[in-house]
Design an enzyme around this catalytic site. Structure first.
Site, PDB file in Angstrom:
ATOM      1  CE1 TYR A  23       6.516  -8.070   3.874  1.00  0.00           C
ATOM      2  CE2 TYR A  23       8.884  -8.157   3.540  1.00  0.00           C
ATOM      3  CZ  TYR A  23       7.602  -8.415   3.094  1.00  0.00           C
ATOM      4  OH  TYR A  23       7.402  -9.019   1.882  1.00  0.00           O
ATOM      5  CG  LEU A 101       3.498  -8.034   8.594  1.00  0.00           C
ATOM      6  CD1 LEU A 101       4.817  -8.755   8.428  1.00  0.00           C
ATOM      7  CD2 LEU A 101       3.458  -7.270   9.899  1.00  0.00           C
ATOM      8  NE  ARG A 107       5.379  -5.780  -1.282  1.00  0.00           N
ATOM      9  CZ  ARG A 107       5.991  -6.748  -0.588  1.00  0.00           C
ATOM     10  NH1 ARG A 107       5.334  -7.358   0.395  1.00  0.00           N
ATOM     11  NH2 ARG A 107       7.217  -7.096  -0.862  1.00  0.00           N
ATOM     12  NE  ARG A 111       5.484  -9.165  -3.016  1.00  0.00           N
ATOM     13  CZ  ARG A 111       6.360 -10.077  -2.563  1.00  0.00           C
ATOM     14  NH1 ARG A 111       5.942 -11.082  -1.833  1.00  0.00           N
ATOM     15  NH2 ARG A 111       7.635  -9.967  -2.829  1.00  0.00           N
TER      16      ARG A 111
END
Ligand code: CA2
Length: 147
Positions: A23, A101, A107, A111
């Site tokens: 992040y 971000l 990922r 997600r």
């Protein structure tokens, strides 16, 4: 004067304190200050809200009606779970950009799905904190109000 709302969801108050490899190192205060400064440079007002609570985010979207021309929304994990946020955006019809971000598509599988994208003007992800100012520019272009 045009006003945009930067709305951040759960755990984004932890920015800059952990997981900088995912992040980045900027804190939420850094990100919000950069958004306000960018807005000033563009001749607009930028307001920032963060909440860890789904209902508070719904309330913030409702309250944005008539107060802000657009919303930059990083709904955090609620992106992947919240029909309530989908319905708040659909119900208010406020132009909303979904922002992340990280590149959520690179990922975990969970997600990859977003309830927000379906009702968003567009989605920006993977550019770290720079994504917020990119999203402000994209929103102003969408609204036809870029300086
Ligand atoms: O990449 C993003 O911006 C996310 O919206 C961040 C969420 C995650 O659930 C989304 O899938 C993608 C998580 C925010 C957690 O932020 C933290 C920041 C620093 C330390 C720990 C958590």
């Amino acid at each position: 004067m045009t006003s945009l709302l930067i709305l951040n969801g759960p755990n984004l108050n932890l920015l800059g304190t952990r997981e900088p490899e995912i992040y980045g190192a900027a804190t939420l205060a850094d990100v919000e200050a950069a958004c306000v400064a960018h807005g000033t440079a563009e001749g607009i007002t930028v307001a920032c809200i963060q909440s860890n609570h789904e209902g508070a985010l719904v309330d913030a979207i409702h309250a944005a009606k008539g107060a802000h021309a657009g919303i930059i929304l990083n709904a955090g994990a609620y992106t992947h779970t919240s029909i309530a946020l989908h319905d708040a955006i659909a119900g208010t019809q406020i132009p909303t950009i979904e922002l992340h971000l990280s590149n959520v598509h690179a990922r975990e599988e969970f997600r990859h799905h977003s309830y927000i994208a379906r009702v968003a003007v567009g989605v920006i992800c993977g550019f770290g904190a720079a994504g917020y100012t990119l999203a402000i520019d994209a929103m102003l272009a969408h609204l036809g109000e870029a300086s």
